[in-house]
Motif scaffolding. Sequence first.
Motif, PDB file in Angstrom:
ATOM      1  N   ALA A  84      26.485  35.057 -19.600  1.00 57.49           N
ATOM      2  CA  ALA A  84      25.227  34.499 -20.085  1.00 57.49           C
ATOM      3  C   ALA A  84      25.218  33.014 -19.744  1.00 57.49           C
ATOM      4  O   ALA A  84      26.246  32.339 -19.900  1.00 57.49           O
ATOM      5  N   GLN A  85      24.092  32.531 -19.233  1.00 56.26           N
ATOM      6  CA  GLN A  85      24.042  31.122 -18.833  1.00 56.26           C
ATOM      7  C   GLN A  85      22.895  30.376 -19.496  1.00 56.26           C
ATOM      8  O   GLN A  85      21.801  30.926 -19.657  1.00 56.26           O
ATOM      9  N   VAL A  86      23.162  29.120 -19.873  1.00 60.90           N
ATOM     10  CA  VAL A  86      22.110  28.241 -20.374  1.00 60.90           C
ATOM     11  C   VAL A  86      22.018  27.092 -19.380  1.00 60.90           C
ATOM     12  O   VAL A  86      23.021  26.445 -19.089  1.00 60.90           O
ATOM     13  N   PHE A  87      20.831  26.867 -18.855  1.00 60.65           N
ATOM     14  CA  PHE A  87      20.654  25.866 -17.798  1.00 60.65           C
ATOM     15  C   PHE A  87      20.095  24.561 -18.353  1.00 60.65           C
ATOM     16  O   PHE A  87      19.785  24.465 -19.535  1.00 60.65           O
ATOM     17  N   GLN A  88      19.944  23.577 -17.453  1.00 60.78           N
ATOM     18  CA  GLN A  88      19.386  22.275 -17.866  1.00 60.78           C
ATOM     19  C   GLN A  88      17.995  22.438 -18.461  1.00 60.78           C
ATOM     20  O   GLN A  88      17.639  21.789 -19.433  1.00 60.78           O
ATOM     21  N   PHE A  89      17.199  23.306 -17.822  1.00 59.88           N
ATOM     22  CA  PHE A  89      15.833  23.497 -18.282  1.00 59.88           C
ATOM     23  C   PHE A  89      15.726  24.872 -18.947  1.00 59.88           C
ATOM     24  O   PHE A  89      16.295  25.839 -18.452  1.00 59.88           O
ATOM     25  N   PRO A  90      15.015  24.942 -20.091  1.00 64.65           N
ATOM     26  CA  PRO A  90      14.949  26.205 -20.826  1.00 64.65           C
ATOM     27  C   PRO A  90      14.410  27.338 -19.959  1.00 64.65           C
ATOM     28  O   PRO A  90      13.439  27.147 -19.218  1.00 64.65           O
ATOM     29  N   VAL A  91      15.060  28.492 -20.036  1.00 66.06           N
ATOM     30  CA  VAL A  91      14.563  29.677 -19.327  1.00 66.06           C
ATOM     31  C   VAL A  91      14.065  30.643 -20.390  1.00 66.06           C
ATOM     32  O   VAL A  91      14.841  31.360 -21.012  1.00 66.06           O
ATOM     33  N   ILE A  92      12.743  30.561 -20.640  1.00 67.58           N
ATOM     34  CA  ILE A  92      12.141  31.461 -21.629  1.00 67.58           C
ATOM     35  C   ILE A  92      10.773  31.916 -21.116  1.00 67.58           C
ATOM     36  O   ILE A  92      10.239  31.325 -20.184  1.00 67.58           O
ATOM     37  N   TYR A  93      10.258  32.968 -21.728  1.00 67.80           N
ATOM     38  CA  TYR A  93       8.932  33.455 -21.334  1.00 67.80           C
ATOM     39  C   TYR A  93       7.908  32.830 -22.263  1.00 67.80           C
ATOM     40  O   TYR A  93       7.879  33.111 -23.460  1.00 67.80           O
ATOM     41  N   ASP A  94       7.061  31.981 -21.693  1.00 73.37           N
ATOM     42  CA  ASP A  94       6.074  31.245 -22.479  1.00 73.37           C
ATOM     43  C   ASP A  94       5.059  32.147 -23.170  1.00 73.37           C
ATOM     44  O   ASP A  94       4.562  31.828 -24.240  1.00 73.37           O
ATOM     45  N   ASN A  95       4.732  33.272 -22.510  1.00 69.51           N
ATOM     46  CA  ASN A  95       3.689  34.145 -23.076  1.00 69.51           C
ATOM     47  C   ASN A  95       4.218  35.064 -24.184  1.00 69.51           C
ATOM     48  O   ASN A  95       3.464  35.773 -24.814  1.00 69.51           O
ATOM     49  N   MET A  96       5.529  35.040 -24.417  1.00 67.38           N
ATOM     50  CA  MET A  96       6.095  35.883 -25.474  1.00 67.38           C
ATOM     51  C   MET A  96       6.335  35.062 -26.740  1.00 67.38           C
ATOM     52  O   MET A  96       6.457  33.839 -26.676  1.00 67.38           O
ATOM     53  N   THR A  97       6.483  35.749 -27.866  1.00 71.45           N
ATOM     54  CA  THR A  97       6.870  35.052 -29.094  1.00 71.45           C
ATOM     55  C   THR A  97       8.373  34.758 -29.022  1.00 71.45           C
ATOM     56  O   THR A  97       9.081  35.284 -28.155  1.00 71.45           O
ATOM     57  N   LYS A 147      16.732  25.702 -27.684  1.00 72.82           N
ATOM     58  CA  LYS A 147      17.436  26.516 -28.690  1.00 72.82           C
ATOM     59  C   LYS A 147      17.202  28.000 -28.422  1.00 72.82           C
ATOM     60  O   LYS A 147      18.115  28.811 -28.536  1.00 72.82           O
ATOM     61  N   ILE A 148      15.972  28.357 -28.056  1.00 80.82           N
ATOM     62  CA  ILE A 148      15.657  29.773 -27.781  1.00 80.82           C
ATOM     63  C   ILE A 148      16.412  30.235 -26.527  1.00 80.82           C
ATOM     64  O   ILE A 148      16.912  31.353 -26.459  1.00 80.82           O
ATOM     65  N   SER A 149      16.494  29.324 -25.564  1.00 81.28           N
ATOM     66  CA  SER A 149      17.256  29.625 -24.353  1.00 81.28           C
ATOM     67  C   SER A 149      18.714  29.930 -24.704  1.00 81.28           C
ATOM     68  O   SER A 149      19.320  30.864 -24.190  1.00 81.28           O
ATOM     69  N   MET A 150      19.265  29.128 -25.592  1.00 82.93           N
ATOM     70  CA  MET A 150      20.647  29.355 -26.054  1.00 82.93           C
ATOM     71  C   MET A 150      20.721  30.684 -26.800  1.00 82.93           C
ATOM     72  O   MET A 150      21.665  31.458 -26.628  1.00 82.93           O
TER      73      MET A 150
END
Length: 357
Positions: A84-97, A147-150
Amino acid sequence: MAQVTLSGLRHSYLPDPKEGQDYALKEIDITWRDGGAYALLGPSGCGKTTLLNIISGLIVPTEGAVLFDDRDVTADPPDRRNIAQVFQFPVIYDNMTVRENLSFPLRNRGVEPGLIEQRVRETANMLDVTGILDRRASGLNPDNKQKISMGRALVREDVNVVMFDEPLTVIDPHLKWKLRSKLKELHHRVKATMIYVTHDQTEALTFADEVVVMQEGEVVQIGTPVELFERPQHTFVGHFIGSPGMNILPCEARKNSALFEGHEVALEGPLGGQAGELTLGIRPEHVLIAEDGIPATVAKVADAGRHFIIDAVVGKSVVKVVDSRNPPEKGSIIHLHFRPERSRVYRDGWIATEPRT
Ligand code: ATP
């Protein structure tokens, strides 16, 4: 979770590497135990990203092997490594909760709904985001997005390693310390093998049980934060860690002492006799202003809040001194005492004195 072993790793981006300088990674041998918290620390270009990409499977090293426990994964693609990786910039889906974002890695792997619900609840709890589980991710601030990315990395139970690549880059400076301590707490709770890559000594030293310091494709020291600070094995570590870094001063060898600008300085222990360029290394915190000692002229006094940083000139050298008492006047003469048990000699950059036992 797994023990990670890097054995005889070398990597070059060139098709036909010959000399040391052709290699982005020169020779890496490291074992990271299962469940440990580690940091890879070094300046830009020292090879951190290359090493991270070798562990995650994006790069196949020119030489050497990567093992997860006893399994050789050197040739495995990223999706077979369970990282599992956490990058410099958050990797999340904006359209999801937030809830959907945290559930996603588990739903993707066919985890049953009851367990997903439980893992999301636990992860949200750890990260203090329970109150925003039903908010859309697009409206969150960068701090919460990271935090969500983490959370997306920590929600899975089947990972071998969690890797963080400069994860606090986008975080507001005054919130950084909060997330920094949160990460440490998370490691205590999750007990996963974690590798944290950074060029920031404070982040590395706060997070890791053990720090790997890299310079120009090589590991210069692996140690606990205290070891790196107290007894740097190389002048690079001494200078890179600490604020200000260790004083590195020209010197000549005497039998059990060093001659610095014509003054004899007692050392932590004996110095073996070989050829090479010698330097005297002592941290500013271990240079004392004393009644008598090496005379020096105060060139600068900087107020660093809890203490003063004094630039004291001895001959052609400037010695930095950290002192918390009343600062001396600029231009005045002071006397310096180098604490012998903290005074070490380095030969061609590497520590050459032995501590007295
Ligand atoms: P930064 O913190 O700036 O990302 P880093 O410590 O992660 O630096 P790397 O990105 O691993 O260092 O780079 C190590 C060396 O390899 C550098 O000299 C860099 O120029 C070189 N390098 C990195 N990626 C490539 C590439 N794709 N092709 C050729 N050389 C590369």
